[in-house]
Design an enzyme around this catalytic site. Structure first.
Site, PDB file in Angstrom:
ATOM      1  N   TYR A   1      -9.005  42.342  12.864  1.00  0.00           N
ATOM      2  CA  TYR A   1      -9.528  42.642  14.211  1.00  0.00           C
ATOM      3  C   TYR A   1     -10.430  41.550  14.765  1.00  0.00           C
ATOM      4  O   TYR A   1     -10.738  41.524  15.943  1.00  0.00           O
ATOM      5  CB  TYR A   1     -10.259  43.997  14.244  1.00  0.00           C
ATOM      6  CG  TYR A   1     -11.457  44.118  13.331  1.00  0.00           C
ATOM      7  CD1 TYR A   1     -12.649  43.453  13.603  1.00  0.00           C
ATOM      8  CD2 TYR A   1     -11.409  44.925  12.201  1.00  0.00           C
ATOM      9  CE1 TYR A   1     -13.742  43.564  12.772  1.00  0.00           C
ATOM     10  CE2 TYR A   1     -12.499  45.052  11.356  1.00  0.00           C
ATOM     11  CZ  TYR A   1     -13.663  44.365  11.648  1.00  0.00           C
ATOM     12  OH  TYR A   1     -14.738  44.477  10.815  1.00  0.00           O
TER      13      TYR A   1
ATOM     14  N   ALA B   1     -16.065  49.823   3.194  1.00  0.00           N
ATOM     15  CA  ALA B   1     -16.650  50.975   3.857  1.00  0.00           C
ATOM     16  C   ALA B   1     -15.486  51.736   4.478  1.00  0.00           C
ATOM     17  O   ALA B   1     -14.583  51.119   5.045  1.00  0.00           O
ATOM     18  CB  ALA B   1     -17.604  50.512   4.942  1.00  0.00           C
TER      19      ALA B   1
ATOM     20  N   MET C   1     -10.372  49.495   7.762  1.00  0.00           N
ATOM     21  CA  MET C   1      -9.750  48.366   8.470  1.00  0.00           C
ATOM     22  C   MET C   1      -9.565  47.130   7.588  1.00  0.00           C
ATOM     23  O   MET C   1      -9.471  46.015   8.097  1.00  0.00           O
ATOM     24  CB  MET C   1     -10.607  48.003   9.692  1.00  0.00           C
ATOM     25  CG  MET C   1     -10.855  49.158  10.641  1.00  0.00           C
ATOM     26  SD  MET C   1     -12.004  48.713  11.954  1.00  0.00           S
ATOM     27  CE  MET C   1     -12.317  50.311  12.704  1.00  0.00           C
TER      28      MET C   1
END
Ligand code: HPA
Length: 288
Positions: free
Chosen positions: A86, A114, A219
């Site tokens: 990202y 995380a 992610m």
């Protein structure tokens, strides 16, 4: 220069900086989870920007440096901070560090991250072992020619097609459960679903992901796991549940919340990683 040459150059640079240290274990520390790097003894610290061709992290909470030394007496190379898709990095850049670690000769890697907890049974601050993953990032890091296979000689980075049935090593998960038990912690297992981000999910997406069998959402990690397995590197994945996933919260999600929750458990994670480094290196070294 080819991608393969770029990786080799970076690995040669790191190897020269490490001197006699030959780490067989790599550790990647996720968002707000960098504390374990401070437990590394006799550290050689290499900022990412010093390493030729290495991508740089731009996310707050990722300092972006390689810390090599001994952890729990075992030679390790720790990535304090990783790059994410990202941020605008291309897939090749996202996996570049893992290629470098593999070229350096690591046999196993601990990937930490995380993650949002999809399962109702998770609590914030809990560490969960990744038992399997679902790749919904929309890409696979190995798309493209498997050219390095030729450049590297007979073995190359790895095969074009390879098995992913036990992407996350069962024996390493068992080791982690035992290590955590000594710290008084019970480790759950979960299925990590990877999205590209950077927006957090919608409640409808989380509902859909739950029906798919996911218990964690994040992610990162999945591209690294794929590439590590491509190189035959054994993977242990540990998620820190920093928040309940979208739709399970009273308040909107924020990066600050994720980061702060990471901070709260990074000591616990660091202690676990220290013990694991000792045990895992004994395991992988006896196979050399
Ligand atoms: N969603 C995606 N990525 C995350 C989350 C989340 O809820 N928490 C930490 N990383």
């Amino acid at each position: 220069m080819s991608y393969f040459e770029d990786v080799k150059k970076a690995a040669q640079y790191v190897r020269a900086r490490l001197g006699r240290l030959e780490p067989h274990l790599g550790i990647v520390l996720g968002s707000g989870l960098g504390a374990a790097a401070e437990s590394v003894m006799n550290p050689v610290v290499i900022p990412y920007e010093d390493i030729p061709n290495f991508p740089r992290s731009t996310v707050e909470g990722h300092s972006g440096r390689l810390v090599a030394g001994t952890l729990g007496g075992a030679p390790v190379v720790v990535m304090q901070g990783r790059v994410h898709y990202y941020e605008g990095h291309r897939p090749e850049a996202v996996i570049f560090p893992m290629r470098v670690l593999g070229t350096l000769g690591i046999r196993a890697v601990i990937l930490t991250n995380a993650a949002g907890g999809i399962s109702e049974k998770y609590r914030i601050g809990q560490l969960v072992l990744i038992a399997d993953h679902i790749n919904l990032m929309g890409w696979n890091p190995l798309v493209g020619p498997n050219e390095a296979q030729f450049a590297f000689g007979r073995k190359g980075f790895g095969l074009r097609f390879f098995d992913m049935t036990e992407a996350y090593s069962k024996r390493l998960r068992e080791l982690a459960v035992r290590a955590a038990a000594l710290e008084g912690e019970k480790l759950d297992e979960g299925v990590y679903l990877a999205v590209s981000g950077p927006s957090f999910e919608t409640p409808a997406e989380i509902k859909a992901f739950r029906t798919m069998g996911a218990t964690l959402v994040g992610m990162s990690t999945v591209p690294e796991t794929i590439v590590a397995r491509h190189m035959g590197v054994e993977v242990l994945g540990i998620s820190c549940v920093t928040n309940l996933a979208s739709g399970l919260n009273e308040t909107p999600l924020s990066h600050a919340e994720v980061f702060e929750a990471g901070r709260q458990v990074e000591r616990k994670l660091a202690d676990l990683l220290e013990r694991l480094a000792m045990w895992m290196s004994a395991l992988v070294d006896t196979e050399s």
